[in-house]
Write a protein that holds these residues in place. Structure first.
Motif, PDB file in Angstrom:
ATOM      1  N   HIS A  63     -61.871   1.445  29.026  1.00 17.72           N
ATOM      2  CA  HIS A  63     -61.681   0.078  28.538  1.00 17.72           C
ATOM      3  C   HIS A  63     -60.873  -0.778  29.529  1.00 17.72           C
ATOM      4  CE1 HIS A  63     -61.675  -3.200  25.842  1.00 17.72           C
ATOM      5  NE2 HIS A  63     -60.455  -3.054  25.384  1.00 17.72           N
ATOM      6  N   ASP A 117     -59.449  -3.698  29.374  1.00 16.22           N
ATOM      7  CA  ASP A 117     -58.164  -4.281  28.924  1.00 16.22           C
ATOM      8  C   ASP A 117     -57.049  -3.240  28.941  1.00 16.22           C
ATOM      9  OD1 ASP A 117     -59.199  -6.858  28.530  1.00 16.22           O
ATOM     10  OD2 ASP A 117     -60.014  -6.295  26.587  1.00 16.22           O
ATOM     11  N   ASN A 121     -73.401  -2.899  30.419  1.00 15.52           N
ATOM     12  CA  ASN A 121     -72.675  -2.768  29.142  1.00 15.52           C
ATOM     13  C   ASN A 121     -73.552  -2.174  28.050  1.00 15.52           C
ATOM     14  OD1 ASN A 121     -71.010  -4.707  30.647  1.00 15.52           O
ATOM     15  ND2 ASN A 121     -69.906  -4.922  28.714  1.00 15.52           N
ATOM     16  N   GLU A 157     -62.899  -1.477  19.862  1.00 14.03           N
ATOM     17  CA  GLU A 157     -62.016  -2.249  20.736  1.00 14.03           C
ATOM     18  C   GLU A 157     -62.867  -3.072  21.706  1.00 14.03           C
ATOM     19  OE1 GLU A 157     -59.744   0.465  23.197  1.00 14.03           O
ATOM     20  OE2 GLU A 157     -61.548   1.400  24.002  1.00 14.03           O
ATOM     21  N   LYS A 158     -64.178  -2.744  21.768  1.00 12.06           N
ATOM     22  CA  LYS A 158     -65.082  -3.430  22.689  1.00 12.06           C
ATOM     23  C   LYS A 158     -65.736  -4.605  21.962  1.00 12.06           C
ATOM     24  CE  LYS A 158     -64.491  -0.097  25.862  1.00 12.06           C
ATOM     25  NZ  LYS A 158     -65.272   1.054  26.234  1.00 12.06           N
ATOM     26  N   LEU A 159     -66.239  -5.569  22.736  1.00  8.61           N
ATOM     27  CA  LEU A 159     -66.629  -6.867  22.172  1.00  8.61           C
ATOM     28  C   LEU A 159     -67.525  -6.778  20.918  1.00  8.61           C
ATOM     29  CD1 LEU A 159     -66.593  -9.994  22.471  1.00  8.61           C
ATOM     30  CD2 LEU A 159     -68.712  -9.763  23.767  1.00  8.61           C
ATOM     31  N   PRO A 206     -62.441 -12.951  18.632  1.00  9.72           N
ATOM     32  CA  PRO A 206     -61.762 -13.456  19.835  1.00  9.72           C
ATOM     33  C   PRO A 206     -62.680 -13.546  21.047  1.00  9.72           C
ATOM     34  CG  PRO A 206     -61.135 -11.166  19.420  1.00  9.72           C
ATOM     35  CD  PRO A 206     -62.119 -11.540  18.355  1.00  9.72           C
ATOM     36  N   ILE A 207     -62.831 -14.747  21.579  1.00  4.98           N
ATOM     37  CA  ILE A 207     -63.632 -14.964  22.795  1.00  4.98           C
ATOM     38  C   ILE A 207     -62.657 -15.280  23.923  1.00  4.98           C
ATOM     39  CG2 ILE A 207     -65.363 -16.440  23.889  1.00  4.98           C
ATOM     40  CD1 ILE A 207     -66.631 -15.025  21.637  1.00  4.98           C
ATOM     41  N   TYR A 208     -62.682 -14.465  24.977  1.00  2.00           N
ATOM     42  CA  TYR A 208     -61.779 -14.683  26.116  1.00  2.00           C
ATOM     43  C   TYR A 208     -62.230 -15.915  26.912  1.00  2.00           C
ATOM     44  CZ  TYR A 208     -60.326  -9.729  25.502  1.00  2.00           C
ATOM     45  OH  TYR A 208     -59.873  -8.524  25.033  1.00  2.00           O
ATOM     46  N   GLN A 236     -68.746 -15.803  30.426  1.00  2.89           N
ATOM     47  CA  GLN A 236     -68.909 -14.630  31.290  1.00  2.89           C
ATOM     48  C   GLN A 236     -70.197 -13.919  30.875  1.00  2.89           C
ATOM     49  OE1 GLN A 236     -66.351 -15.019  29.166  1.00  2.89           O
ATOM     50  NE2 GLN A 236     -64.705 -15.721  30.493  1.00  2.89           N
ATOM     51  N   ARG A 269     -72.827 -10.699  30.911  1.00  2.00           N
ATOM     52  CA  ARG A 269     -72.995  -9.251  31.036  1.00  2.00           C
ATOM     53  C   ARG A 269     -74.465  -8.927  30.797  1.00  2.00           C
ATOM     54  NH1 ARG A 269     -68.814 -10.109  32.804  1.00  2.00           N
ATOM     55  NH2 ARG A 269     -66.749  -9.210  32.385  1.00  2.00           N
ATOM     56  N   TRP A 286     -76.757  -6.311  28.786  1.00  2.00           N
ATOM     57  CA  TRP A 286     -76.525  -5.434  27.630  1.00  2.00           C
ATOM     58  C   TRP A 286     -77.645  -4.426  27.462  1.00  2.00           C
ATOM     59  CZ3 TRP A 286     -71.881  -5.462  25.350  1.00  2.00           C
ATOM     60  CH2 TRP A 286     -71.056  -6.572  25.599  1.00  2.00           C
ATOM     61  N   ARG A 333     -58.929 -12.836  29.978  1.00  2.00           N
ATOM     62  CA  ARG A 333     -58.516 -11.560  30.577  1.00  2.00           C
ATOM     63  C   ARG A 333     -58.126 -11.827  32.038  1.00  2.00           C
ATOM     64  NH1 ARG A 333     -63.297  -7.230  30.605  1.00  2.00           N
ATOM     65  NH2 ARG A 333     -62.416  -6.555  28.629  1.00  2.00           N
ATOM     66  N   HIS A 355     -60.798 -11.680  35.141  1.00  2.00           N
ATOM     67  CA  HIS A 355     -62.053 -11.476  34.397  1.00  2.00           C
ATOM     68  C   HIS A 355     -63.283 -11.704  35.287  1.00  2.00           C
ATOM     69  CE1 HIS A 355     -63.920 -12.227  30.148  1.00  2.00           C
ATOM     70  NE2 HIS A 355     -64.521 -11.266  30.817  1.00  2.00           N
ATOM     71  N   TYR A 362     -72.080  -9.922  35.576  1.00  4.79           N
ATOM     72  CA  TYR A 362     -72.722  -8.687  36.032  1.00  4.79           C
ATOM     73  C   TYR A 362     -74.205  -8.809  35.696  1.00  4.79           C
ATOM     74  CZ  TYR A 362     -67.986  -6.640  35.238  1.00  4.79           C
ATOM     75  OH  TYR A 362     -66.655  -6.371  35.209  1.00  4.79           O
TER      76      TYR A 362
END
Ligand code: NAD
Ligand code: TYD
Length: 357
Positions: free
Chosen positions: A85, A87, A188, A197-199, A214-216, A221, A223, A225, A291, A294, A298
């Motif tokens: 993780h 974070d 991801n 704990e992951k999005l 929560p959106i950072y 960003q 990813r 998937w 983050r 960040h 990807y």
């Protein structure tokens, strides 16, 4: 024959063990340290299956791994064990260096010594498959071409740097000692047994609990998937037919910005489990501090594994996300056990704080 899987009580590892034993009849020796991320509850359906041999242990424990290899004579080692993780790696990088770098090094040493001792016929069939991430390639600009197997390593977080180091060691063990290694770099994952704990699992859990999603930063960003079962089938293809010494990028062809991921998740939840007040779960979206460092984007070019090994993902993001949300709705007891820490108390009762030796 037998295979050894490390980290097989974690998210991807447990899906892999379940799928392996569903599709094949080859026993699995599953070595997992059972950190906070390891959960034997993921493998409860195998409790009476003699083909699954679970050992609580650390990949760094040379004596243990060496004993297991000589006892079970595996033809393959699949290394999932890692701290995973980002974070947590920012809060405390030490465990990432211990497991991802030093642990992989020790596992490679033990595997090398085992492999060297094998008779020629078994030696040529042996494989060490190292499961890695697309995060080792760093961050892409919006219009840059997706990562392929020749992309430069430019890791930006302690997590990705530790995984990059492990990939380099795996490569070096092939070039220097001839160890028959394979490396996969995946995007991801999401799906059943994903630790909340992951999005995606965090947002499913928080949405149902009436908490903020929560959106950072700005949520833009990007990813790629991949549904976890597709990742597992890709690893099986590489175990079977991957060319020794090669690396394979694995992706879902599903690039998406985080905010869009969470909005899609809310739309499916609105349909499958509407809020009692009739409003959308999207109202729970909350922008929070970004983050540090960040990575912006990807993206994976997965043509090599498609062209050379004939693998393509079967799920689209929408179909995989719907399956995932349905799984979480159907498995609230698993989620409660994880979020309450119940699974950790069970491990403590079963093993104390010790590892198998
Ligand atoms: P996870 O954190 O869910 O599981 C890791 C497992 O490894 C846990 O069961 C943990 O107990 C075990 N473990 C940790 N340290 C250990 C040690 N020293 N010895 C033995 N076991 C140990 O991780 P995951 O998401 O399942 O990821 C598995 C692998 O796939 C990792 O190597 C990760 O870098 C890689 N990967 C993950 C993703 C993703 O999206 N989750 C994407 C690409 C690659
Ligand atoms: P994560 O699931 O932690 O995976 P990774 O960092 O390995 O890609 O995060 C996926 C993306 O979601 C990443 O860009 C960070 C972002 N994120 C949030 O916006 N909010 C969150 O609460 C979390 C955990 C992640």
């Amino acid at each position: 024959m037998t295979i050894v899987v490390t980290g097989g009580a974690g998210f991807i590892g447990s899906n892999f063990v379940l799928d392996w034993l569903q599709f094949r009849d080859e026993p699995v020796v599953n070595v997992d340290k059972l950190t906070y991320a390891g959960n034997l509850g993921n493998l409860i359906s195998l409790k009476d299956d003699h083909r699954h041999i679970f050992v609580r242990g650390d990949i760094s424990d040379t004596a243990l791994i060496s004993r297991l290899l000589s006892e079970h004579l595996p033809r393959v080692i699949v290394n999932f064990a890692a701290e995973s993780h980002v974070d947590r790696s920012i809060q405390g990088p030490g465990d990432f260096i211990d497991t991802n770098v030093v642990g992989t090094f020790r596992l490679l040493e033990t595997a090398r010594s085992f492999w060297t001792s094998l008779p020629d016929a078994q030696k040529s069939g042996f494989r060490f498959l190292h499961v890695s991430t697309d995060e080792v390639f760093g961050s892409l600009s919006h219009d840059a071409a997706p990562f392929d197997e020749t992309s430069r390593y430019e890791p930006n977080s302690p997590y990705s740097a530790s995984k990059a180091a492990s990939d380099h060691l795996v490569r070096a063990y092939h070039h220097t000692y001839g160890l028959p290694v394979l490396t996969t770099n995946c995007s991801n994952n999401y799906g059943p047994y994903h630790f909340p704990e992951k999005l995606i699992p965090l947002c499913i859990h928080n949405a149902l609990a009436g908490k903020p999603l929560p959106i950072y930063g700005d949520g833009q960003q990007i990813r790629d998937w991949l549904y976890v079962k597709d990742h597992c089938s890709a690893i099986m293809r590489v175990v079977d037919d991957g060319v020794v010494g090669e690396t394979y990028n694995i992706g879902g062809w599903n690039e998406m910005a985080n905010l869009e991921v969470v909005k899609s998740l809310c739309r499916i939840l609105d349909e499958l489990k509407p809020r009692s007040d009739g409003r959308s779960f999207a109202e729970q979206i909350t922008f929070v501090k970004d983050r540090p460092g960040h990575d912006r984007r990807y993206a994976i070019n997965a043509h090599k594994i498609e062209n050379e090994l004939g693998w393509r993902p079967t799920e689209t993001f929408q179909s995989g996300l719907r399956k995932t949300i349905q799984w979480f709705l159907d498995n609230q007891a698993w989620v409660d056990d994880v979020t309450s820490g119940g699974y950790l108390r069970w491990i403590e009762k079963q093993y104390g704080s010790g590892l198998d030796r």
